[in-house]
Design a protein around this motif. Structure first.
Motif, PDB file in Angstrom:
ATOM      1  N   ARG A 102       0.849  -1.136   0.159  1.00 39.73           N
ATOM      2  CA  ARG A 102       0.021  -0.029   0.029  1.00 39.73           C
ATOM      3  C   ARG A 102       0.977   1.268   0.131  1.00 39.73           C
ATOM      4  N   THR A 103       2.023   1.217   0.619  1.00 38.01           N
ATOM      5  CA  THR A 103       2.940   2.270   0.777  1.00 38.01           C
ATOM      6  C   THR A 103       3.483   2.418  -0.945  1.00 38.01           C
ATOM      7  N   GLN A 117      -3.634   8.193   0.199  1.00 36.98           N
ATOM      8  CA  GLN A 117      -4.002   7.777   1.538  1.00 36.98           C
ATOM      9  C   GLN A 117      -3.253   6.354   2.047  1.00 36.98           C
ATOM     10  N   MET A 118      -2.808   6.523   3.177  1.00 34.52           N
ATOM     11  CA  MET A 118      -1.922   5.194   3.633  1.00 34.52           C
ATOM     12  C   MET A 118      -3.205   4.107   4.277  1.00 34.52           C
ATOM     13  N   GLU A 119      -3.973   4.502   4.931  1.00 33.67           N
ATOM     14  CA  GLU A 119      -4.907   3.716   5.441  1.00 33.67           C
ATOM     15  C   GLU A 119      -6.622   3.895   5.008  1.00 33.67           C
ATOM     16  N   SER A 143     -10.148  -3.528  -0.376  1.00 30.92           N
ATOM     17  CA  SER A 143      -9.412  -4.454   0.068  1.00 30.92           C
ATOM     18  C   SER A 143      -9.866  -5.584   1.076  1.00 30.92           C
ATOM     19  N   GLN A 164     -11.295  -5.255   3.878  1.00 31.66           N
ATOM     20  CA  GLN A 164     -11.287  -4.715   5.264  1.00 31.66           C
ATOM     21  C   GLN A 164     -12.970  -4.770   5.894  1.00 31.66           C
ATOM     22  N   SER A 176     -16.462   4.599   5.103  1.00 29.95           N
ATOM     23  CA  SER A 176     -15.445   5.024   6.140  1.00 29.95           C
ATOM     24  C   SER A 176     -15.912   5.192   7.762  1.00 29.95           C
ATOM     25  N   GLN A 199     -10.247  -1.976  14.763  1.00 24.77           N
ATOM     26  CA  GLN A 199      -9.441  -2.995  13.776  1.00 24.77           C
ATOM     27  C   GLN A 199      -9.213  -4.203  14.694  1.00 24.77           C
ATOM     28  N   ARG A 243     -12.035  -4.830   9.786  1.00 26.46           N
ATOM     29  CA  ARG A 243     -12.434  -3.821  10.630  1.00 26.46           C
ATOM     30  C   ARG A 243     -13.891  -4.198  11.087  1.00 26.46           C
ATOM     31  N   SER A 283       1.855  -7.828  12.606  1.00 24.36           N
ATOM     32  CA  SER A 283       0.664  -6.990  12.719  1.00 24.36           C
ATOM     33  C   SER A 283       0.139  -7.465  14.056  1.00 24.36           C
TER      34      SER A 283
END
Length: 235
Positions: free
Chosen positions: A38-39, A49-51, A68, A70, A86, A91, A97, A228
């Motif tokens: 993702r980075t 956006q990272m997250e 993704s 989640q 969102s 998490q 999520r 993680s």
């Protein structure tokens, strides 16, 4: 030939940050471009956006989204995606999520994507390897073309406990056909539903993974999941 994996960026024109806030295809990242993480996708400027899964502006609309896996309410049908908004979550240790409160239109991402349902401007869609869908890449994050947001609404999540923001995303016709995972790990095939909507030839598929590569990929994912989990446990 392997899927395109870009670290370079076409010089001249606009910067990555500015290009990320443009609608449509990102310069230097054509359909099928894949990033390992993702980075890397963030650094390329395709999804800045990272997250958060939605990158956009409340007044202009959404520039890109990441699907993704989640959110368990997401449904990926290829040319049509039922996307979850969102916010209102926490998490879990397995990366999913868990909804703990209602999602709100005041969330920046939710507001931006709802604006896109009004403007009809194209939204870049990136699929992640963890998505439970035959259209997901075997590894990394892949740019799968442009979609438009046809509808935005709120409804109860599938557990019936909290309200979530929902969006219907439709793929714009005339693009290369989507790739589907085959029954063999690492191989892809064209999506029949996408071929009908496209007269553009499909980009070359990547070389299949051999047994050693598949084992390495499985070990890498297990290690990432363990890291993680340990990180979250120590925080």
């Amino acid at each position: 030939m392997k899927e395109v994996s870009t670290k370079s960026y076409r010089k001249g024109g606009v910067s990555r940050a500015k290009a990320a806030r443009l609608f449509g295809e990102h310069p230097g990242a054509p359909y099928g471009t894949t990033w390992k993480t993702r980075t890397e996708c963030f650094d390329a400027g395709v999804h800045r956006q990272m997250e958060p899964g939605i990158h956009g502006d409340k007044d202009m609309g959404a520039f890109s989204i990441v699907v993704s896996g989640q959110y368990k309410d997401d449904k990926d049908y290829g040319d049509t995606i039922l996307y979850t908004g969102s916010g209102g979550h926490r998490q879990r240790s397995n990366g999913m999520r868990e909804q703990v409160e209602d999602q709100q239109w005041t969330d920046l991402g939710n507001e931006a994507l709802r604006k896109s349902s009004q403007t009809g401007k194209p939204v870049r869609v990136i699929r992640g390897y963890e998505l439970e869908s035959k259209f997901a890449p075997w590894e990394g994050f892949r740019y799968d073309g442009l979609y438009t947001c046809k509808r935005a609404w709120r409804e109860w999540n599938r557990d019936g406990h909290y309200l979530i923001c929902r969006y219907t995303m439709e793929r714009i016709p005339g693009q290369p056909p989507l790739r589907c995972r085959s029954s063999i790990i690492g191989l892809y095939q064209s999506s029949p539903t996408s071929v009908v909507n496209s007269d553009v030839p499909q980009p070359p598929a990547p070389d299949p993974l051999n047994a050693r590569q598949r084992l390495r990929l499985e070990r890498q994912r297990s290690l990432e999941n363990m890291k993680s989990f340990l990180c979250k446990s120590s925080c």
